[in-house]
Motif scaffolding. Structure first.
Motif, short mmCIF file in Angstrom:
data_model
loop_
_atom_site.label_atom_id
_atom_site.label_comp_id
_atom_site.label_asym_id
_atom_site.label_seq_id
_atom_site.Cartn_x
_atom_site.Cartn_y
_atom_site.Cartn_z
N ARG A 45 68.08 19.78 11.15
CA ARG A 45 66.88 20.58 11.32
C ARG A 45 65.76 19.99 10.48
N GLU A 46 64.58 19.84 11.08
CA GLU A 46 63.47 19.21 10.39
C GLU A 46 62.23 20.10 10.38
N PHE A 47 61.44 19.92 9.35
CA PHE A 47 60.20 20.67 9.18
C PHE A 47 59.16 20.26 10.21
N VAL A 48 58.40 21.23 10.70
CA VAL A 48 57.33 20.98 11.65
C VAL A 48 55.98 21.40 11.07
N ALA A 49 55.87 22.68 10.67
CA ALA A 49 54.60 23.20 10.17
C ALA A 49 54.85 24.45 9.34
N ALA A 50 53.92 24.77 8.44
CA ALA A 50 54.03 25.97 7.62
C ALA A 50 52.66 26.51 7.28
N LEU A 51 52.61 27.83 7.04
CA LEU A 51 51.37 28.53 6.74
C LEU A 51 51.64 29.51 5.62
N SER A 52 50.78 29.51 4.59
CA SER A 52 50.96 30.39 3.45
C SER A 52 50.62 31.83 3.77
N ARG A 53 51.02 32.73 2.86
CA ARG A 53 50.74 34.16 3.04
C ARG A 53 49.26 34.44 3.17
N GLY A 54 48.46 33.77 2.36
CA GLY A 54 47.02 33.98 2.38
C GLY A 54 46.27 33.05 3.30
N ASN A 55 46.98 32.25 4.08
CA ASN A 55 46.40 31.30 5.03
C ASN A 55 45.54 30.24 4.35
N THR A 56 45.77 30.01 3.06
CA THR A 56 45.02 29.00 2.33
C THR A 56 45.73 27.66 2.27
N LEU A 57 47.02 27.64 2.59
CA LEU A 57 47.80 26.41 2.57
C LEU A 57 48.45 26.19 3.92
N THR A 58 48.21 25.04 4.50
CA THR A 58 48.79 24.67 5.78
C THR A 58 49.40 23.28 5.66
N TYR A 59 50.62 23.13 6.15
CA TYR A 59 51.32 21.85 6.08
C TYR A 59 51.84 21.47 7.45
N TYR A 60 51.82 20.19 7.74
CA TYR A 60 52.35 19.67 8.99
C TYR A 60 53.17 18.42 8.73
N ALA A 61 54.23 18.26 9.49
CA ALA A 61 54.95 17.00 9.48
C ALA A 61 54.04 15.91 10.02
N ASP A 62 54.19 14.70 9.49
CA ASP A 62 53.36 13.59 9.94
C ASP A 62 53.50 13.36 11.44
N SER A 63 54.67 13.62 11.98
CA SER A 63 54.93 13.36 13.38
C SER A 63 54.18 14.28 14.33
N VAL A 64 53.68 15.42 13.82
CA VAL A 64 52.99 16.38 14.69
C VAL A 64 51.55 16.62 14.27
N LYS A 65 51.14 16.11 13.14
CA LYS A 65 49.78 16.33 12.65
C LYS A 65 48.76 15.83 13.67
N GLY A 66 47.77 16.67 13.95
CA GLY A 66 46.76 16.35 14.93
C GLY A 66 47.10 16.80 16.33
N ARG A 67 48.36 17.14 16.57
CA ARG A 67 48.81 17.61 17.88
C ARG A 67 49.22 19.08 17.86
N PHE A 68 49.85 19.52 16.77
CA PHE A 68 50.33 20.90 16.66
C PHE A 68 49.46 21.69 15.69
N THR A 69 49.35 22.99 15.93
CA THR A 69 48.60 23.88 15.06
C THR A 69 49.39 25.17 14.84
N ILE A 70 49.55 25.56 13.57
CA ILE A 70 50.20 26.82 13.25
C ILE A 70 49.12 27.84 12.89
#
Length: 123
Positions: A45-70
């Motif tokens: 299982r691999e990480f794709v994207a994450a969003l913080s409780r306050g929506n101030t931190l967003t992370y994306y795997a390099d493989s999906v950055k620019g294509r996926f949005t959480i």
């Protein structure tokens, strides 16, 4: 605790788009950091994207950055993963997950998980 149910998976052609949804119940959805992970057959299982409780931190795997949005809709207690420009290598079961702390990149940092939804991208 929070319960999570994913939906929106399906079969699409390469270059197409899908929007995955993760509906939450139980405790207030906005109290949780949310993540999306995926697992292809025979792989970890691999990480794709994450969003913080306050929506101030967003992370994306390099493989999906620019294509996926959480993003999330607190009024609907739902987190989404918008997937554009899909590639065959995006084929996997996609899982949403919730954490009461930080939106990390490791599966074991998320105590709450949905059942998964299949995404298949054809060539």
């Amino acid at each position: 605790q929070v319960q999570l149910v994913e939906s929106g998976g399906g079969l699409v052609q390469a270059g197409g788009s899908l929007r995955l949804s993760c509906a939450a119940s139980g405790r207030t959805f906005s109290n949780y950091a949310m993540g999306w992970f995926r697992q292809a057959p025979g792989k970890e299982r691999e990480f794709v994207a994450a969003l913080s409780r306050g929506n101030t931190l967003t992370y994306y795997a390099d493989s999906v950055k620019g294509r996926f949005t959480i993003f999330r809709d607190n009024a609907k207690s739902t987190v989404y993963l918008q997937m554009n420009s899909l590639k065959p290598e995006d084929t996997a079961v996609y899982y949403c997950a919730a954490s009461t702390t930080l939106p990390g990149r490791l599966p074991d940092e998320y105590p709450y998980w949905g059942q998964g939804t299949q995404v298949t991208v054809s060539s």
